[in-house]
Scaffold this active site. Structure first.
Site, PDB file in Angstrom:
ATOM      1  N   TYR A  79     -12.114  -2.049  -2.837  1.00  0.00           N
ATOM      2  CA  TYR A  79     -12.560  -2.218  -1.442  1.00  0.00           C
ATOM      3  C   TYR A  79     -14.089  -2.204  -1.330  1.00  0.00           C
ATOM      4  O   TYR A  79     -14.610  -1.865  -0.267  1.00  0.00           O
ATOM      5  CB  TYR A  79     -11.957  -1.113  -0.589  1.00  0.00           C
ATOM      6  CG  TYR A  79     -10.509  -1.388  -0.181  1.00  0.00           C
ATOM      7  CD1 TYR A  79     -10.167  -2.557   0.504  1.00  0.00           C
ATOM      8  CD2 TYR A  79      -9.495  -0.481  -0.455  1.00  0.00           C
ATOM      9  CE1 TYR A  79      -8.859  -2.811   0.893  1.00  0.00           C
ATOM     10  CE2 TYR A  79      -8.181  -0.731  -0.056  1.00  0.00           C
ATOM     11  CZ  TYR A  79      -7.875  -1.905   0.617  1.00  0.00           C
ATOM     12  OH  TYR A  79      -6.587  -2.156   1.017  1.00  0.00           O
ATOM     13  N   HIS A 100      -1.867  -5.441   1.591  1.00  0.00           N
ATOM     14  CA  HIS A 100      -3.184  -6.084   1.495  1.00  0.00           C
ATOM     15  C   HIS A 100      -2.987  -7.415   0.786  1.00  0.00           C
ATOM     16  O   HIS A 100      -2.198  -7.492  -0.156  1.00  0.00           O
ATOM     17  CB  HIS A 100      -4.149  -5.227   0.662  1.00  0.00           C
ATOM     18  CG  HIS A 100      -5.394  -5.978   0.291  1.00  0.00           C
ATOM     19  ND1 HIS A 100      -6.507  -6.014   1.099  1.00  0.00           N
ATOM     20  CD2 HIS A 100      -5.669  -6.778  -0.772  1.00  0.00           C
ATOM     21  CE1 HIS A 100      -7.416  -6.803   0.542  1.00  0.00           C
ATOM     22  NE2 HIS A 100      -6.933  -7.266  -0.598  1.00  0.00           N
ATOM     23  N   LYS A 132       0.834  -1.204   0.000  1.00  0.00           N
ATOM     24  CA  LYS A 132       0.000   0.000   0.000  1.00  0.00           C
ATOM     25  C   LYS A 132       0.875   1.264   0.000  1.00  0.00           C
ATOM     26  O   LYS A 132       2.096   1.193   0.198  1.00  0.00           O
ATOM     27  CB  LYS A 132      -0.899  -0.029   1.237  1.00  0.00           C
ATOM     28  CG  LYS A 132      -1.832  -1.235   1.288  1.00  0.00           C
ATOM     29  CD  LYS A 132      -2.856  -0.997   2.385  1.00  0.00           C
ATOM     30  CE  LYS A 132      -3.521  -2.292   2.787  1.00  0.00           C
ATOM     31  NZ  LYS A 132      -4.563  -2.038   3.802  1.00  0.00           N
ATOM     32  N   GLU A 150     -10.345  -8.829  -7.135  1.00  0.00           N
ATOM     33  CA  GLU A 150      -9.305  -7.820  -6.943  1.00  0.00           C
ATOM     34  C   GLU A 150      -8.338  -7.766  -8.125  1.00  0.00           C
ATOM     35  O   GLU A 150      -7.910  -6.692  -8.546  1.00  0.00           O
ATOM     36  CB  GLU A 150      -8.529  -8.117  -5.656  1.00  0.00           C
ATOM     37  CG  GLU A 150      -9.375  -7.909  -4.407  1.00  0.00           C
ATOM     38  CD  GLU A 150      -8.761  -8.494  -3.135  1.00  0.00           C
ATOM     39  OE1 GLU A 150      -9.422  -8.454  -2.089  1.00  0.00           O
ATOM     40  OE2 GLU A 150      -7.610  -9.003  -3.190  1.00  0.00           O
ATOM     41  N   ASN A 166      -1.442  -0.257   7.168  1.00  0.00           N
ATOM     42  CA  ASN A 166      -0.894  -1.550   7.601  1.00  0.00           C
ATOM     43  C   ASN A 166      -0.035  -2.225   6.513  1.00  0.00           C
ATOM     44  O   ASN A 166       0.011  -3.434   6.417  1.00  0.00           O
ATOM     45  CB  ASN A 166      -2.013  -2.456   8.117  1.00  0.00           C
ATOM     46  CG  ASN A 166      -3.087  -2.693   7.061  1.00  0.00           C
ATOM     47  OD1 ASN A 166      -2.979  -2.210   5.943  1.00  0.00           O
ATOM     48  ND2 ASN A 166      -4.101  -3.450   7.415  1.00  0.00           N
TER      49      ASN A 166
HETATM   50  P1  CMP Z   1      -6.853  -4.636   4.181  1.00  0.00           P
HETATM   51  O1  CMP Z   1      -6.355  -5.986   4.508  1.00  0.00           O
HETATM   52  O2  CMP Z   1      -6.356  -3.962   2.949  1.00  0.00           O
HETATM   53  O3  CMP Z   1      -8.453  -4.709   4.093  1.00  0.00           O
HETATM   54  C1  CMP Z   1      -9.283  -3.631   4.375  1.00  0.00           C
HETATM   55  C2  CMP Z   1      -8.542  -2.454   4.928  1.00  0.00           C
HETATM   56  O4  CMP Z   1      -9.337  -1.520   5.622  1.00  0.00           O
HETATM   57  C3  CMP Z   1      -7.558  -2.940   5.999  1.00  0.00           C
HETATM   58  O5  CMP Z   1      -6.519  -3.662   5.416  1.00  0.00           O
HETATM   59  C4  CMP Z   1      -7.189  -1.619   6.642  1.00  0.00           C
HETATM   60  O6  CMP Z   1      -6.268  -0.866   5.853  1.00  0.00           O
HETATM   61  C5  CMP Z   1      -8.537  -0.910   6.629  1.00  0.00           C
HETATM   62  N1  CMP Z   1      -9.270  -1.043   7.891  1.00  0.00           N
HETATM   63  C6  CMP Z   1      -9.862  -2.147   8.400  1.00  0.00           C
HETATM   64  N2  CMP Z   1     -10.470  -1.893   9.569  1.00  0.00           N
HETATM   65  C7  CMP Z   1     -10.284  -0.571   9.800  1.00  0.00           C
HETATM   66  C8  CMP Z   1     -10.677   0.326  10.839  1.00  0.00           C
HETATM   67  N3  CMP Z   1     -11.406  -0.094  11.876  1.00  0.00           N
HETATM   68  N4  CMP Z   1     -10.297   1.621  10.744  1.00  0.00           N
HETATM   69  C9  CMP Z   1      -9.575   2.058   9.698  1.00  0.00           C
HETATM   70  N5  CMP Z   1      -9.170   1.248   8.671  1.00  0.00           N
HETATM   71  C10 CMP Z   1      -9.516  -0.033   8.724  1.00  0.00           C
END
Ligand code: CMP
Length: 137
Positions: free
Chosen positions: A49, A115, A9, A126, A112
């Site tokens: 998403y 993905h 990301k 995706e 994070n």
């Molecule tokens: P990802 O695995 O890409 O899948 C969905 C994404 O949404 C997740 O990683 C985070 O980047 C984001 N995400 C999920 N839960 C939350 C939350 N509670 N607050 C903010 N971002 C979130």
């Protein structure tokens, strides 16, 4: 052989973790079948998403996902969907164990680093958002 999609990301790219993530994938023995850097449009991020549409963090997530270049990869290997999910660790970087990508490099649930698809159906959806069929070897 199974396939999955891994996306480094914008935070992972900004922090210079592209080589680190790719190195972990290669050292595990997972094959890279496609790889590119791209800037997701807002529309692509919304589509990518779409399962999270309506959740309180959706807007923030779409803005973040399209805030800078990402590196997207199609990976192949035995049980690669669950293997890669284990390598990256749980969503929240604050709770992800050391040794996982998120556990080692993230202190955030939103930013994070990576993905990865969580099912074959998610992969199919995706990969269509980010790759054309001729880009996958
Ligand atoms: P990802 O695995 O890409 O899948 C969905 C994404 O949404 C997740 O990683 C985070 O980047 C984001 N995400 C999920 N839960 C939350 C939350 N509670 N607050 C903010 N971002 C979130």
């Amino acid at each position: 052989m199974e396939r999955t999609l891994l996306v480094i990301k914008p935070d992972g790219v900004r922090r210079g973790l592209v080589g680190e993530v790719i190195s972990r994938i290669e050292r595990k023995g997972i094959k890279i079948r496609a790889l590119k850097m791209l800037l997701m449009t807002r529309q692509q991020a919304e589509e990518f998403y779409s399962v999270h549409r309506g959740k309180p963090f959706f807007e923030e997530l779409v803005a973040f996902a399209s805030s800078g270049p990402v590196v997207a990869m199609v990976l192949e290997g035995d049980s690669v969907i669950s293997v890669v999910r284990t390598l990256i660790g749980p969503t929240d970087g604050r709770k992800a164990p050391p040794g996982t990508i998120r556990g080692d490099f993230s202190l955030s649930i939103l930013e994070n680093i990576v993905h990865a698809s969580d099912s074959p159906e998610a992969f199919e959806k995706e990969v269509r958002v980010l790759f054309s069929p001729h880009e996958i070897l």
